[in-house]
Design an enzyme around this catalytic site. Structure first.
Site, PDB file in Angstrom:
ATOM      1  NE  ARG A 137      -3.416  -0.106   2.865  1.00 42.50           N
ATOM      2  CZ  ARG A 137      -3.833  -0.090   4.132  1.00 42.50           C
ATOM      3  NH1 ARG A 137      -3.782  -1.203   4.855  1.00 42.50           N
ATOM      4  NH2 ARG A 137      -4.286   1.003   4.679  1.00 42.50           N
ATOM      5  CB  THR A 163       2.434 -12.099  13.617  1.00 39.45           C
ATOM      6  OG1 THR A 163       1.171 -12.659  14.006  1.00 39.45           O
ATOM      7  CG2 THR A 163       2.160 -10.792  12.897  1.00 39.45           C
ATOM      8  CG  ASN A 179      -0.677  -0.607   7.387  1.00 41.51           C
ATOM      9  OD1 ASN A 179       0.164  -1.486   7.517  1.00 41.51           O
ATOM     10  ND2 ASN A 179      -1.557  -0.328   8.328  1.00 41.51           N
ATOM     11  CB  ALA A 197      26.945  41.688   1.849  1.00 46.42           C
TER      12      ALA A 197
HETATM   13  C1  UD1 Z   1      -1.648  -7.711  13.906  1.00 49.79           C
HETATM   14  C2  UD1 Z   1      -2.264  -8.531  15.028  1.00 49.79           C
HETATM   15  C3  UD1 Z   1      -3.573  -7.869  15.481  1.00 49.79           C
HETATM   16  C4  UD1 Z   1      -3.295  -6.464  15.920  1.00 49.79           C
HETATM   17  C5  UD1 Z   1      -2.615  -5.691  14.795  1.00 49.79           C
HETATM   18  C6  UD1 Z   1      -2.167  -4.327  15.273  1.00 49.79           C
HETATM   19  C7  UD1 Z   1      -1.648 -10.861  14.609  1.00 49.79           C
HETATM   20  C8  UD1 Z   1      -2.126 -12.168  14.114  1.00 49.79           C
HETATM   21  N1  UD1 Z   1      -2.530  -9.868  14.544  1.00 49.79           N
HETATM   22  O1  UD1 Z   1      -2.555  -7.791  12.803  1.00 49.79           O
HETATM   23  O2  UD1 Z   1      -4.117  -8.580  16.554  1.00 49.79           O
HETATM   24  O3  UD1 Z   1      -4.493  -5.816  16.284  1.00 49.79           O
HETATM   25  O4  UD1 Z   1      -1.422  -6.384  14.347  1.00 49.79           O
HETATM   26  O5  UD1 Z   1      -1.711  -3.537  14.198  1.00 49.79           O
HETATM   27  O6  UD1 Z   1      -0.540 -10.750  15.054  1.00 49.79           O
HETATM   28  N2  UD1 Z   1       4.715  -9.861   9.500  1.00 49.79           N
HETATM   29  C9  UD1 Z   1       5.762 -10.604   9.043  1.00 49.79           C
HETATM   30  N3  UD1 Z   1       5.481 -11.802   8.430  1.00 49.79           N
HETATM   31  C10 UD1 Z   1       4.228 -12.259   8.284  1.00 49.79           C
HETATM   32  C11 UD1 Z   1       3.166 -11.479   8.749  1.00 49.79           C
HETATM   33  C12 UD1 Z   1       3.434 -10.286   9.363  1.00 49.79           C
HETATM   34  O7  UD1 Z   1       6.919 -10.206   9.182  1.00 49.79           O
HETATM   35  O8  UD1 Z   1       4.082 -13.351   7.728  1.00 49.79           O
HETATM   36  C13 UD1 Z   1       5.003  -8.575  10.169  1.00 49.79           C
HETATM   37  C14 UD1 Z   1       4.572  -7.354   9.358  1.00 49.79           C
HETATM   38  O9  UD1 Z   1       5.650  -6.862   8.601  1.00 49.79           O
HETATM   39  C15 UD1 Z   1       4.180  -6.360  10.419  1.00 49.79           C
HETATM   40  C16 UD1 Z   1       3.699  -7.230  11.568  1.00 49.79           C
HETATM   41  O10 UD1 Z   1       4.249  -8.507  11.366  1.00 49.79           O
HETATM   42  O11 UD1 Z   1       5.316  -5.635  10.869  1.00 49.79           O
HETATM   43  C17 UD1 Z   1       2.160  -7.284  11.662  1.00 49.79           C
HETATM   44  O12 UD1 Z   1       1.633  -7.931  10.546  1.00 49.79           O
HETATM   45  P1  UD1 Z   1       0.251  -7.540   9.895  1.00 49.79           P
HETATM   46  O13 UD1 Z   1      -0.027  -8.462   8.783  1.00 49.79           O
HETATM   47  O14 UD1 Z   1       0.237  -6.082   9.598  1.00 49.79           O
HETATM   48  O15 UD1 Z   1      -0.750  -7.867  11.108  1.00 49.79           O
HETATM   49  P2  UD1 Z   1      -2.209  -7.329  11.296  1.00 49.79           P
HETATM   50  O16 UD1 Z   1      -3.131  -8.067  10.426  1.00 49.79           O
HETATM   51  O17 UD1 Z   1      -2.221  -5.857  11.222  1.00 49.79           O
HETATM   52 CA    CA Z   2      -0.755  -4.190  10.434  1.00 52.03          CA
END
Ligand code: UD1
Ligand code: CA
Length: 455
Positions: free
Chosen positions: A19, A85, A231, A367
């Site tokens: 994004r 995550t 994002n 100057a």
């Molecule tokens: C996550 C939380 C959610 C919380 C929200 C807050 C989980 C499952 N959910 O959701 O509860 O409310 O953050 O913003 O944790 N990342 C990786 N590899 C992956 C997936 C993610 O490195 O496979 C990293 C992303 O770069 C980011 C972070 O983990 O820095 C969060 O990932 P993202 O997919 O944005 O999680 P949310 O769906 O926002």
């Molecule tokens: Ca996020």
């Protein structure tokens, strides 16, 4: 802080970041002159992490390069597939197995989390919790994981898309980052499955797993402004605005006057002393310090510069990297200084460029003076001694030394060294022709009249 407890921080930086619509990975975009990743690394380091693992995606190796530049001791772990995550955290399995007492999991796209917040999460572990999560009251909870409590105890975190309508009413949301007790971290993370539709491994499931094992999970809270993630570019600007708001506030509480704080922009590392006055519309790039009682007048731009006590810059001053102003030095309007040391009380008041130079104490630069420091191939140095006086509109062709106490006549082009206390002038000698102007005017007027009569 608990310096006696060892701490591993895992910084998750393997996000897609699509994004942002950018060729640059999301976490390398900047807030206050420092990458989002840099903000996260500095916060966990300040919270006492003695080992840091950065989880990157194999498609974005430049994120690892940046992490190592900022923190050479960091371990880089690669997540080959984006499967959630918890899956990302487990990419740092080796570091997890090293047996740290505290494990912090931070998101590289959440740059405003304060070190004290990570420290507080660690404090909860020290108090016996196996999992400490950070919650916040969301203005709009859509998309966030909800913190489900029962009898005042955290039971589980339910992701928005998996939540029941009643759970969606909960406004207390998961900020994402968390702390795990080192002795349980690896086994809890390994126990996380992917029962959801996308087969994503949710870090948030750590709570329910810990609870099922009879371990404690606790919630700490933070203001929403602290846990906002980035994002897209609009959220990047929102994070910048919040960072600036905080920094301005901190600078003022430390004793500086900001006449219109909302128009002053700091870098993450700007240092401002006491009784400094900063007028409106000033921008600080990285690497600037301003000592006590200095004044930065309106519309000035500073980067990589040290401003001494009681010195004055601008209005419309530009200090570029390598500028050092000694105490009470004065750099006035439309003056650019680069890689130059300006001595105590020296004055460069108007319309001047001083680059690759040193200017002695109490020297006066007129100057329109220009140091001609570049010949298209290399840069050369200009040295101006103490108390020297350079007349207005002079070009100083480097390499060049102007001795202490010397005078340079206005409008000179100076190409060779000037001895101390000498006078040098390098320009065409003035020629006076008495009555010339009157004769010229009369002849020209007569020609014009004759031409008109002939028409
Ligand atoms: C996550 C939380 C959610 C919380 C929200 C807050 C989980 C499952 N959910 O959701 O509860 O409310 O953050 O913003 O944790 N990342 C990786 N590899 C992956 C997936 C993610 O490195 O496979 C990293 C992303 O770069 C980011 C972070 O983990 O820095 C969060 O990932 P993202 O997919 O944005 O999680 P949310 O769906 O926002
Ligand atoms: Ca996020």
């Amino acid at each position: 802080m608990q310096p006696e407890r060892s701490c591993l921080a895992i910084v998750l930086a393997a996000g897609e970041g699509t994004r942002m619509k950018s060729r640059r990975p999301k976490v390398l975009h900047q807030v206050a002159g420092r990458s989002l990743l840099g903000h996260a690394l500095s916060a966990v380091a300040e919270a006492g992490a003695d080992a840091v693992a950065v989880v990157i995606s194999s498609e974005r190796p430049e994120v690892g390069t940046e992490a190592l530049k900022l923190l050479p001791a960091a371990r880089i772990a690669t997540q080959h597939e984006r499967r959630g995550t918890a899956h990302a955290a487990l990419a740092a399995r080796e570091a997890l197995a090293a047996g740290h007492e505290d494990v912090l999991i931070a998101f590289a796209d959440t740059p405003l989390v304060q070190p004290e917040t990570f420290t507080a999460l660690r404090g909860a572990l020290a108090g016996g919790a196996a999992v400490a999560v950070l919650g916040f009251e969301a203005r709009d909870p859509t998309g966030y994981g909800r913190l489900v409590e029962q009898g005042g105890k955290l039971e589980a975190i339910v992701e928005h898309k998996d939540a029941t309508p009643e759970q969606r009413e909960i406004r207390l949301c998961n900020a994402g980052l968390m702390a795990l007790a080192g002795e349980h971290a690896l086994t809890i993370l390994e126990a996380i499955g992917c029962e959801n539709a996308q087969c994503e491994f949710y870090l948030t499931d750590a709570v329910a797993i810990a609870r099922a094992r009879g371990l404690d999970a606790v919630v700490l809270t933070a203001p929403e402004s602290e846990v906002q993630g980035v994002n897209d570019r609009a959220q990047l600007a929102a994070a910048e605005a919040e960072f600036q708001r905080r920094k301005r506030h901190a600078v003022m509480l430390e004793g500086a006057t900001l006449i219109a704080p909302e128009t002053v922009f700091f870098s993450h590392d700007t240092q401002i002393g006491r009784d400094v006055v900063i007028e409106p519309n000033v921008i600080f790039g990285p690497g600037v310090s301003v000592a006590d009682e200095a004044v930065i007048h309106a519309f000035s731009h500073l980067e990589g510069a040290k401003v001494g006590a009681g010195a004055s810059v601008g209005p419309y001053g530009r200090l570029r990297p390598g500028t050092v102003l000694a105490e009470k030095a004065k750099v006035g309007n439309f003056v650019e200084v680069k890689a130059a040391e300006i001595g105590p009380g020296a004055k460069i008041n108007h319309l001047t460029y001083i680059g690759d130079a040193s200017v002695g104490a109490a020297a006066n630069i007129g100057a329109g003076t220009i140091t001609c420091n570049y010949d298209g191939f290399s840069k050369s140095k200009t040295t101006i001694g103490e108390g020297a006086f350079v007349g207005s509109n002079s070009s100083l062709v480097a390499p060049l030394t102007i001795g202490a106490g010397a005078y340079v006549g206005s409008g000179s082009v100076i190409t060779s060294d000037v001895a101390p206390d000498a006078f040098a002038v390098g320009r065409g000698r003035q020629v006076d022709k008495p009555g010339w102007a009157k004769t010229f005017r009369e002849a020209a007027a007569a020609r014009k009249a004759a031409k008109k009569a002939a028409e």
